[in-house]
Design an enzyme around this catalytic site. Structure first.
Site, short mmCIF file in Angstrom:
data_model
loop_
_atom_site.label_atom_id
_atom_site.label_comp_id
_atom_site.label_asym_id
_atom_site.label_seq_id
_atom_site.Cartn_x
_atom_site.Cartn_y
_atom_site.Cartn_z
N SER A 596 1.02 -1.29 -0.05
CA SER A 596 -0.02 -0.02 0.06
C SER A 596 0.90 1.32 0.10
O SER A 596 1.66 1.39 -0.96
CB SER A 596 -0.86 -0.16 1.23
OG SER A 596 -1.81 0.97 0.92
N ASP A 671 -9.13 -4.30 -6.34
CA ASP A 671 -8.76 -3.51 -5.17
C ASP A 671 -9.63 -2.38 -5.25
O ASP A 671 -9.50 -1.50 -6.06
CB ASP A 671 -7.19 -3.30 -5.29
CG ASP A 671 -6.73 -2.56 -4.10
OD1 ASP A 671 -7.40 -1.98 -3.36
OD2 ASP A 671 -5.38 -2.64 -3.93
N HIS A 703 -7.70 -5.16 -1.62
CA HIS A 703 -6.35 -4.61 -1.42
C HIS A 703 -5.69 -5.56 -0.17
O HIS A 703 -4.26 -5.44 -0.21
CB HIS A 703 -6.69 -3.21 -0.42
CG HIS A 703 -5.61 -2.19 -0.32
ND1 HIS A 703 -4.59 -1.94 -1.29
CD2 HIS A 703 -4.86 -1.93 0.85
CE1 HIS A 703 -3.67 -1.20 -0.96
NE2 HIS A 703 -3.80 -1.23 0.42
#
Length: 726
Positions: A596, A671, A703
């Site tokens: 991320s 995602d 995600h």
């Protein structure tokens, strides 16, 4: 040969023999320990810690309840003794709560996740007297079903509308009827509020059970993001409203529904519509709502009291910042039962602390102060005028429990043991449960009297600790790194059988986003054991918290404002250069990985630090902040229309031509948070620059990239990449 010489020779022989036996025994014990495998972590789940499931204090805090399977047991708090079975629910359930009179239990099962926090489920009400189970609604799954304070009614959200059920008559009515997918949402948040403001339920019962305040989001004009779901003969489109930086947000409004008149009143929030309502709650007065309003740039916060009976509004507190006001300060707003005072959090003196105000917004006293952060308020004892909180006073790496008077004096520490203390306190502040862990020991859940005297351990994770004894474990060790600009906190895990005369490759792990912390004395189960696997392969693992991270005050955290990725990347590169000077580090074999924001950092590091890093893994990275959502991105960068350089200068896409080392890019195609678009754009930039790299996508994964054997596959993939390239 004299007697002393004979004695010395005899002693030397015996000592050498003993030393050999001791060394051999140690080596044998070491050899008998197993090495952690990726399968142990993500297939067998051998290192999964236990928690205390379904822990709830009862109204009389001398008792608490715990769920075990489909049974709920009652315990005496002072002795920790099991008093007996309260209920055996005829269905499995995922969570439960008692009504106000504790003769009914609201619970749910068949939970179905929507996004990170949102879900829908089947809710039931169990009557302890009749032992009957009633389904709250038979018209489809519900979200966030909540009992009224008097226990007579239940409110919930379904299909973007807010509903009410009278428990006595089992009558269901719709409070709103205009809800529509991708247009109008009532009683629940839109995607960006849920993700960045941290809540999904957006309706709230008044203390007298006569009103329900709720959010409405008009997102009809917000642009859609389209994800394809790869299944069946033709892929399916999944479209949802996602406001990217600089684009239009949903219009938010706040209303209150009056149960007696069945009328709804909308509250005037002012002429400016491009705002956020970061938090909504009732004060102790059942007619007065507290509204925490932020402007679009999130550098001005207003606390507004809206009196529904008088139809008036009063802004009682305003705070402005040259950068931004962190969302966590919106969470800390506590109204005292006396109806005359409130407590809020601010970092107006450079560190997060608690302040006491009167109900009209006049400052009475700064309660906590010092060059440390008051992390979380966990309890207020109004009778004794005491506030309980956790703080970083001992170290930014620790969270200890403290108590302080609301009116005078300094704080007193209650739990001083080094590590991470997470507190669940009874409402009357007589007892608390402490979830305590360190970087190298799994969580222990213990029950305490408020004085700090331990009553009993509820869960020690002894099984996990015993399992760990059979494996080679290299502990996390904390240290600091001095760079030309600052001093950074770090931890390291050394290879098993570490020999300081040898040189080892280093894998750095990074997250590095605003306010985050990875260098903490806290248990992190899964990556901790993956790093043990890498340590068994001869790798050293290091993590460094760069500038912009949390726990060290406003100046350290906010220095990255308007230029995300600049100072953070500089710090990671400087840290890697420092590691390269250590005699036991192979300077030609330093890698970095992250997920991320950490994926964004890892990509930038191997590009901008291409003379330092040999390899990098970037999982689900943001590669262009223009692709990310409004609330998060604009909080730290402002609008792209006003700060284009802040968005572009540290985008990995901008630096794609600098790639020299080995690079692996990983992303899930579904995602909803950091869109697959980021990976596509970055790959295009790398291809355009003529750079060769590896990439892998996980179909229909979000995600978190999980489900089935996905995590096993992912960590095997990353391990193999490191074995080949670092």
């Amino acid at each position: 040969m004299c007697q002393n010489q004979l004695f010395n020779q005899f002693f030397l022989q015996k000592f050498t023999k003993s030393l050999f036996i001791a060394f051999f025994s140690f080596a044998l014990a070491f050899a008998q320990k197993k090495m952690v495998s990726v399968e142990d972590i993500w297939q067998k789940y051998l290192f999964y810690p236990q928690a205390v499931e379904g822990f709830n204090y009862m109204k009389n805090s001398r008792f608490y309840t715990v769920s075990e399977g489909n049974k709920i047991y009652k315990y005496e708090t002072l002795s920790g003794k099991n008093v007996g079975l309260i209920a055996e629910i005829p269905i499995d359930f995922q969570d439960y709560e008692f009504n106000a009179t504790e003769d009914k239990i609201l619970l749910y099962n068949q939970g179905e996740a929507i996004y990170r926090r949102s879900f829908k489920a089947e809710y039931y009400l169990y009557d302890l007297k009749t032992q009957k189970l009633i389904q709250v609604s038979k018209n489809g799954k519900q979200s966030y079903a909540t009992l009224s304070p008097d226990g007579s009614k239940i409110a919930f959200v379904r299909d973007n509308n807010l509903f009410l059920v009278d428990i006595a008559t089992q009558t269901e009515i719709a409070i709103t009827t205009n809800g529509k997918a991708n247009q109008i949402i009532n009683g629940a948040t839109d995607w960006v509020y849920e993700e960045e403001f941290g809540f999904a339920q957006a309706f709230f019962w008044s203390p007298d059970s006569k009103k329900i305040a709720f959010y409405t989001f008009d997102e009809s004009h917000v642009k859609e993001y389209n994800m394809q779901i790869w299944q069946g003969l033709y892929p399916q489109d999944y479209r949802f409203k996602y406001p990217k930086a600089g684009e239009q947000n949903a219009f938010v409004s706040i209303s209150a529904y009056f149960l007696d008149t069945k009328q709804t009143k909308t509250i005037d929030l002012g002429a400016e519509k491009d705002i956020y309502v970061a938090r909504l709650q009732w004060t102790r007065n059942p007619d007065v709502l507290a509204i925490r309003k932020l402007n679009r740039l999130q550098n001005k916060l207003e606390l507004i009291h809206a009196d529904l009976s008088k139809n008036t509004k009063q802004t009682i507190y305003t705070e402005e910042s040259k950068t931004y006001i962190d969302i966590e300060f919106c969470e800390e707003l506590h109204y005292l039962q006396n109806g005359k005072e409130l407590i809020l959090a601010s970092e107006k003196d450079g560190f997060k602390h608690f302040y006491l105000y009167d109900i009209n917004g006049k400052l009475i006293r700064q309660i906590t102060k010092g060059a440390w952060e008051a992390s979380k308020l966990v309890g207020i004892d109004e009778k004794k005028r005491l506030l309980y909180f956790t703080a970083t006073k001992a170290s930014p790496l620790e969270r200890n429990l403290f108590v302080i008077s609301l009116d005078k004096g300094s704080e007193k520490i209650l739990l001083a043991e080094k590590g991470m203390h997470k507190i669940t306190m009874s409402e009357d502040c007589q007892f608390f449960m402490d979830e305590f862990s360190t970087a190298n020991t799994p969580p222990v859940y213990s029950l305490y009297e408020v004085s700090g005297k331990k009553i009993k351990d509820l869960e020690t994770n002894s099984t996990l600790q015993k399992t760990m004894e059979g494996y080679l474990i290299s502990p996390k060790e904390f240290f600091t790194i001095k760079t030309p600009d600052t001093e950074l906190n770090a931890w390291q895990i050394k290879p098993h059988n570490f020999n300081p005369s040898q040189k080892y490759p280093v894998l750095m792990f990074v997250y590095g986003g605003p306010g985050s912390q990875q260098v903490e004395n806290e248990w992190n189960p899964f990556d901790y054991f993956w790093y043990q696997h890498l340590a068994s392969k001869g790798y050293m693992v290091v993590c460094v918290d760069n500038r912009g991270t949390g726990g060290r005050g406003e100046a350290f955290r906010k220095c990255t404002y308007g230029q995300l990725g600049k100072l953070e990347v500089q710090d990671q590169i400087q840290a890697a250069k420092y590691l390269a000077t250590l005699p036991y580090v192979d300077a030609s074999r330093i890698g970095i990985w992250g997920w991320s924001y950490g994926g964004y950092m890892a990509a930038n590091c191997i590009l901008q630090g291409n003379d330092v890093f040999k390899a990098a893994i970037s999982v689900a990275p943001v590669t262009n902040w223009r692709f990310y959502d409004t609330i998060y991105t604009e909080r730290y960068l402002g609008l792209p229309q006003q700060n284009p350089a802040g968005y572009d200068e540290n985008s990995p896409n901008t630096h794609a031509s600098k790639l020299k080392g080995k690079f692996l890019l990983i992303h899930g195609t579904s995602d909803d948070n950091v869109h697959f678009q980021n990976a596509v754009a970055f790959q295009e930039a790398l291809i355009k620059a003529g750079k060769h790299f590896e990439s892998f996508y996980y179909p229909n994964r979000n995600h978190g990239i999980y489900g089935g054997n996905t995590r096993l596959h992912l960590y095997q993939l990353m391990t193999d990449f490191l074995m080949r390239n670092l």
